[in-house]
Design a protein around this motif. Structure first.
Motif, mmCIF file in Angstrom:
data_model
loop_
_atom_site.group_PDB
_atom_site.id
_atom_site.type_symbol
_atom_site.label_atom_id
_atom_site.label_comp_id
_atom_site.label_asym_id
_atom_site.label_seq_id
_atom_site.Cartn_x
_atom_site.Cartn_y
_atom_site.Cartn_z
ATOM 1 N N TYR A 5 0.812 -1.215 0.000
ATOM 2 C CA TYR A 5 0.000 0.000 0.000
ATOM 3 C C TYR A 5 0.847 1.268 0.000
ATOM 4 O O TYR A 5 0.321 2.372 -0.106
ATOM 5 N N ILE A 6 2.166 1.113 0.138
ATOM 6 C CA ILE A 6 3.040 2.280 0.093
ATOM 7 C C ILE A 6 3.141 2.775 -1.348
ATOM 8 O O ILE A 6 3.405 2.004 -2.268
ATOM 9 N N LYS A 7 2.928 4.064 -1.538
ATOM 10 C CA LYS A 7 3.010 4.632 -2.882
ATOM 11 C C LYS A 7 4.442 5.035 -3.195
ATOM 12 O O LYS A 7 5.040 5.838 -2.493
ATOM 13 N N ASN A 9 7.335 6.210 -6.318
ATOM 14 C CA ASN A 9 7.397 7.026 -7.526
ATOM 15 C C ASN A 9 8.088 6.248 -8.638
ATOM 16 O O ASN A 9 9.220 5.784 -8.480
ATOM 17 N N ASP A 10 7.429 6.111 -9.781
ATOM 18 C CA ASP A 10 7.992 5.344 -10.895
ATOM 19 C C ASP A 10 9.243 5.986 -11.471
ATOM 20 O O ASP A 10 10.052 5.318 -12.120
ATOM 21 N N CYS A 15 13.183 4.683 -5.134
ATOM 22 C CA CYS A 15 11.936 3.906 -5.078
ATOM 23 C C CYS A 15 12.128 2.564 -5.788
ATOM 24 O O CYS A 15 11.643 1.522 -5.341
ATOM 25 N N ARG A 19 11.731 -1.290 -4.334
ATOM 26 C CA ARG A 19 10.919 -2.343 -4.964
ATOM 27 C C ARG A 19 11.729 -3.606 -5.194
ATOM 28 O O ARG A 19 11.232 -4.720 -5.034
ATOM 29 N N ARG A 56 8.694 5.427 2.252
ATOM 30 C CA ARG A 56 7.741 6.200 1.457
ATOM 31 C C ARG A 56 8.489 7.228 0.637
ATOM 32 O O ARG A 56 9.578 7.672 1.009
ATOM 33 N N HIS A 57 7.910 7.623 -0.481
ATOM 34 C CA HIS A 57 8.569 8.603 -1.342
ATOM 35 C C HIS A 57 8.291 10.012 -0.820
ATOM 36 O O HIS A 57 7.294 10.646 -1.171
#
Length: 328
Positions: A5-7, A9-10, A15, A19, A56-57
């Motif tokens: 659920y952590i957003k 940044n692509d 980030c 991942r 988190r970002h």
């Protein structure tokens, strides 16, 4: 574990590292709720250097949610403790840049005793070769393939055994009137609470004088251990500090700080009836100089008591579910 659920940044390199952490050769371990721990690029010159990345970002420390601040800071301190123990370094540089990678992260860099430029910050030595940083290269340190495993093991120990951010403390009350005082053990907790709130000038509270913090008067109780509920922390601390066993207790107020609970105050009744004496029977410990009863109204009006004590008493008398204070 990185929550799904952590957003993230692509378009953020850090980030992406979060991942793909499990396949990253420099990923060391999961630091808990808010941090993943990686080997820092500074490790090429300072073995043991770490790079904690916020999960988190966000860009700045001021973007950390208030409820996440204690855990984040505590984890950074645990990492520092682990580095000091494993590397026996002289000191540690802790820095937050994020000038290029706009994602909050830190570098913890151990600085060693035999460095030539010990007065310079590590980032000032970016272009200085490793051979010119040290008066003598300790090859054993640079070649120790188990160094980061030792740091990982020690850091996880520090994180898993750190103290709790919560407190639990006991509010011991007695009536000023001797006749009522002799009957207090026959009253239930709600009766005691109502009597004290209705006529606080006729009730006294037991406080202890600690052997630190300028000998300030404080409640009996203290910080909880890891994974310990405030009520059990209160019972344990009372046993350690005055030697009393608690037979009955009830929450009377709690403290919230910036949206997070900090601790709970309990009306407590010990099994030993001598706690009503002018000099209550207790087990002496090095932390507590003495204990004494004070009138509730006196506590509220006197400049001799710190704000945390006044805040808790005021909340109890006014039947407030929670309270705030400056110095807690």
């Amino acid at each position: 574990m990185l929550s799904p659920y952590i957003k993230l940044n692509d378009n953020c390199g850090l980030c992406s590292r979060l991942r793909l952490a499990n396949s990253d050769k420099d990923f060391l371990f999961d630091g808990g709720h808010n941090l993943y721990i990686f080997k820092s690029p500074f490790a090429e010159k300072w073995p043991g250097a770490l790079m904690p990345i916020f999960k988190r970002h966000i860009y700045e420390q001021s973007d950390i949610r208030p409820s996440d601040l204690p855990d984040t800071l505590h984890t950074l301190v645990c990492l520092e403790k682990a580095l000091r123990k494993v590397t026996n370094c002289k000191r540690i540089n802790l820095v937050k840049f994020a000038n290029i990678s706009h994602h909050l992260h830190w570098h913890l860099i151990p600085r060693y005793h035999n460095e030539i430029y010990s007065n310079k910050c590590s980032w000032e030595l970016e272009n200085v070769p490793r051979e010119k940083i040290y008066s003598k290269i300790e090859e054993s340190l640079f070649e120790d393939t188990s160094l980061y495993e030792k740091i990982r093991s020690q850091a996880l120990f520090e994180i898993n055994n750190r103290s709790s951010p919560y407190f639990g403390c006991a509010l011991f009350l007695r009536p000023c009137e001797l006749e009522l005082r002799s009957k207090i053990f026959t009253l239930d907790l709600d009766e005691i609470i109502k009597l004290a709130r209705d006529n606080p000038e006729k009730w006294e509270c037991l406080l202890m004088k600690r052997n630190y913090h300028d000998f300030a008067w404080d409640f009996i109780g203290g910080n909880c251990e890891v994974n310990e509920y405030p009520e059990f922390g209160m019972i344990r601390e009372v046993k350690e500090e005055v030697g009393w066993n608690i037979t009955r207790y009830k929450e009377v107020t709690r403290q919230w700080k910036m949206g997070a609970i900090k601790g709970i105050v309990y009306l407590a009744i010990p099994e030993n009836q001598h706690y009503m004496d002018d000099e209550p029977e207790r087990v002496h410990c090095a932390e507590v100089e003495t204990v004494k009863y004070f009138n509730l109204v006196e506590i509220m009006n006197s400049p001799n008591f710190v704000d945390s004590v006044k805040g808790r008493i005021k909340a109890f008398i006014e039947n407030k579910a929670d309270f705030d204070s400056i110095d807690s």
